[in-house]
Write a protein that holds these residues in place. Structure first.
Motif, short mmCIF file in Angstrom:
data_model
loop_
_atom_site.label_atom_id
_atom_site.label_comp_id
_atom_site.label_asym_id
_atom_site.label_seq_id
_atom_site.Cartn_x
_atom_site.Cartn_y
_atom_site.Cartn_z
N ARG A 79 0.83 -1.19 0.00
CA ARG A 79 0.00 0.00 0.00
C ARG A 79 0.87 1.24 0.00
O ARG A 79 1.80 1.35 0.77
N LEU A 130 -5.48 -19.55 11.83
CA LEU A 130 -4.89 -18.20 11.79
C LEU A 130 -4.11 -17.83 13.04
O LEU A 130 -3.82 -16.65 13.26
N TRP A 178 -0.95 -16.16 11.92
CA TRP A 178 -1.19 -14.79 11.43
C TRP A 178 -1.36 -13.84 12.61
O TRP A 178 -0.82 -12.74 12.63
N ASP A 227 3.97 -9.40 10.55
CA ASP A 227 2.84 -9.39 9.63
C ASP A 227 3.20 -10.14 8.35
O ASP A 227 2.92 -9.68 7.24
N ILE A 263 -2.67 -13.83 4.01
CA ILE A 263 -3.99 -14.44 4.13
C ILE A 263 -4.90 -13.90 3.04
O ILE A 263 -4.73 -12.77 2.55
N GLN A 298 -9.66 -14.99 4.92
CA GLN A 298 -9.41 -15.60 6.23
C GLN A 298 -8.79 -16.99 6.14
O GLN A 298 -9.06 -17.87 6.96
N ALA A 320 -9.01 -10.92 11.16
CA ALA A 320 -8.38 -11.12 9.85
C ALA A 320 -9.18 -10.42 8.75
O ALA A 320 -8.62 -9.78 7.87
N GLN A 321 -10.50 -10.53 8.87
CA GLN A 321 -11.37 -9.90 7.89
C GLN A 321 -11.17 -8.39 7.89
O GLN A 321 -11.05 -7.76 6.83
N GLN A 342 -8.51 -6.71 8.84
CA GLN A 342 -7.21 -6.34 8.26
C GLN A 342 -7.23 -6.49 6.74
O GLN A 342 -6.66 -5.67 6.02
N GLU A 343 -7.91 -7.52 6.25
CA GLU A 343 -7.99 -7.71 4.79
C GLU A 343 -8.73 -6.57 4.13
O GLU A 343 -8.37 -6.12 3.05
N ARG A 384 -9.14 -3.32 5.16
CA ARG A 384 -8.55 -1.97 5.16
C ARG A 384 -7.04 -1.98 5.09
O ARG A 384 -6.41 -0.93 5.18
N SER A 391 -3.12 -3.50 6.40
CA SER A 391 -2.50 -3.61 7.71
C SER A 391 -2.29 -2.22 8.31
O SER A 391 -1.80 -1.33 7.64
N ASN A 407 -6.28 -3.83 14.99
CA ASN A 407 -7.26 -4.58 14.19
C ASN A 407 -8.61 -4.64 14.89
O ASN A 407 -9.64 -4.76 14.23
#
Lengths: 106, 316
Positions: free
Chosen positions: A2, A55, A58, A64, A68, A71, B8-9, B11-12, B14, B16, B39
Motif C-alpha cells: 500500500r 490463523l 497470522w 505481519d 492471508i 481468512q 483477519a477480515q 485487516q484484509e 482496510r 494492515s 485490528n
C-alpha cells in the motif's frame, strides 16, 4: 503493497527542499524499504495440507508476514519474515516447520 | 466479541495498520499486541507513542510501519499528548468541522508508564479524556539495554541491578500499576497478556465502549532482555499467566472480574526457570529463599484478587 496516492518516499526526493513540512514520513513506507527477511537464520516452511486455517500464526506473527486471503493462510512473506519461529511454536497442528536458512533471503 | 477470523477480515478489508519491515527484534511480542489492538478497533485511530523500543524500531526515518496517524512523544508524555489530541478533536466536533468518530490510543512501555510517564498518565486519567492507554510491559528498559524499571520483578538480573554473590538481582518488588490506575476510578482497567490475544481483543472492544480514560496493561515478552529463545514469546507469557504471576483480569466500573483462571496453578519456578534473567536464583541458597518469597507474594496477590472479585461482583 500500500502506498498513498501522491506520496513520494523521502529517499526519492532530489533535495532537502522537497522534504515535507515537519519532516513528516509519507505513510507506510516500511515494507518497501526495509526487507527484514535478510535477518533470518531459520526459514518457516508452511504445509498447506496440514494447515487447518485457524490463523494463530497470522495473529501472532510480529512481522505481519503470513499472507492471508478470505481468512485463509496462503503463504509466507519471506521478504519480511525474520525467522523467529513464533508461528511454528503456536501452530496447533505442526503445519509450520523451521529449517536452517542457507543462501540468505530471497 | 471479535474472533481471530473477524480480526483477519478487518485487516484484509482496510490493509494492515501496523506493517512488517519494522526493526523490532525477531520474536518481539510488541507488534503482536499492537496489531491486535489496532485490528480490533473499527473506527479511525490516532496513535501517540512514547519513546521506547516500539517507537524507535517502527519509525526509522524515512520509513514508518504505521498506516494510521501517529505522533512520537517524549518518554514522559504519551498520555498528555493523546489528551491534547483528544481535546482538539472535541473542539473541532463542537465547531462542526469533524463528524466522524475517532478513537485515540496511546502506546507506551513500562518505563514510559510505571516510571517516567506516571505523572502525565495520572493527570490525563484525572481530567477524564476519552482515550485508551496500552502499556507494553516488558519489565525493564529494553530499548537502552535492559536497565531495571519499577516493573522489573524482584530477583531479576538487569544491567543496573546485576546479580552477584551478595545481591541476587533486583532487591525491590515490582510496582502494581494496574491497581494505581484502578485507584483513579476510571471506567475500565484491565490486565492482558500476549499469550491470550483474543482475550486482549475482547478487552479492547469492551474498553472503547466506555467514554473516558481506559488502560490495559499488557504483558509483553522480551526474548532479548529476558534471555529466552526467540520463539518463546507466547510460551513464557502463558507460563506467567498460568503461575498467576500475571493474572488476567478487568475492572469494569469498579467491579473486578478475573477473565482467566488456570485449571491448575503452576509453581512460580516453571516461569522462572526458562528465563536467563533468573538463572542465578537456582544456583544459591539465597536464591532459593527468594523463590519461596516470590511464590508467597504471588499466592497472596492471587488470593487478594479473588477476594476483590467476590466482594465487588456480589451485588451484581
Amino acid at each position: 503493497m500500500r502506498r498513498r496516492k501522491g506520496c513520494t518516499l523521502a529517499v526519492e526526493l532530489r533535495s532537502w527542499k522537497e522534504l515535507p513540512i515537519g519532516g513528516v514520513v509519507p505513510g507506510g513506507a516500511t515494507p518497501e524499504l526495509n526487507k527484514t527477511g535478510s535477518w533470518r537464520s531459520q526459514r518457516p516452511i508452511w504445509d498447506s495440507e496440514k494447515c487447518i486455517h485457524c490463523l494463530m500464526c497470522w495473529l501472532h506473527c510480529p512481522d505481519d508476514s503470513i499472507f492471508i486471503k478470505d481468512q485463509k493462510v496462503t503463504g509466507i512473506d519471506y521478504e519480511h519474515c525474520k525467522g523467529c519461529g513464533v508461528c511454528a511454536a503456536v501452530c496447533p497442528v505442526d503445519a509450520i516447520e523451521m529449517v536452517p536458512e542457507r543462501g540468505g533471503a530471497r | 466479541m471479535p474472533s481471530v477470523k473477524v480480526l483477519a477480515q478487518r485487516q484484509e478489508q482496510r490493509g494492515s495498520r501496523f506493517t512488517g519491515g519494522h526493526s523490532l527484534c525477531s520474536g518481539c511480542a510488541e507488534p503482536m499486541i499492537v496489531r491486535t489492538v489496532l485490528n480490533t478497533i473499527e473506527d479511525p485511530v490516532v496513535v501517540a507513542n512514547a519513546t521506547g523500543c516500539l517507537e524507535v524500531a517502527s519509525t526509522r526515518y524515512p520509513t514508518s510501519a504505521w498506516n494510521v496517524p501517529w505522533i512520537h512523544t517524549a518518554f514522559e508524555n504519551a498520555a498528555a499528548t493523546i489528551a491534547g489530541v483528544e481535546a482538539a478533536y472535541k473542539a473541532l466536533v463542537r465547531k462542526g468541522k469533524i463528524d466522524r468518530k475517532i478513537r485515540f490510543v496511546a502506546f507506551a512501555g513500562d518505563g514510559g508508564t510505571y516510571d517516567i510517564g506516571l505523572q502525565a498518565l495520572s493527570g490525563a486519567l484525572e481530567r477524564g479524556h476519552d482515550f485508551l492507554y496500552i502499556v507494553l510491559n516488558n519489565e525493564a528498559y529494553m530499548n537502552t539495554g535492559v536497565q531495571r524499571s519499577s516493573a522489573t520483578p524482584r530477583g531479576a538480573n538487569a544491567t543496573t541491578s546485576p546479580a552477584g554473590s551478595v545481591i541476587p538481582g533486583k532487591p525491590e518488588d515490582r510496582k502494581d500499576l494496574t491497581e494505581i490506575v484502578v485507584a483513579h476510578r476510571v471506567p475500565y482497567v484491565a490486565q492482558a497478556s500476549v499469550s491470550n490475544l483474543i482475550d486482549l481483543a475482547n478487552k479492547v472492544e469492551k474498553a472503547i465502549k466506555y467514554e473516558g480514560p481506559k488502560l490495559i496493561n499488557v504483558y509483553s515478552t522480551c526474548p532479548l532482555g529476558w534471555r529466552t529463545p526467540w520463539d518463546s514469546a507466547v510460551k513464557i507469557a502463558k507460563l506467567a499467566v498460568d503461575t498467576c504471576y500475571w493474572p488476567l483480569y478487568e475492572v469494569e466500573e469498579g467491579r473486578y472480574r478475573v477473565t482467566y483462571k488456570p485449571k491448575e496453578k503452576l509453581p512460580i519456578e516453571e516461569w522462572l526457570k526458562p528465563q536467563g534473567r533468573f538463572r542465578h536464583l537456582f544456583k544459591s541458597e539465597k536464591g532459593k529463599e527468594l523463590i519461596a518469597e516470590l511464590q508467597e507474594a504471588v499466592d497472596r496477590h492471587w488470593e487478594e484478587l479473588l477476594m476483590k472479585e467476590r466482594c465487588t461482583q456480589g451485588e451484581g
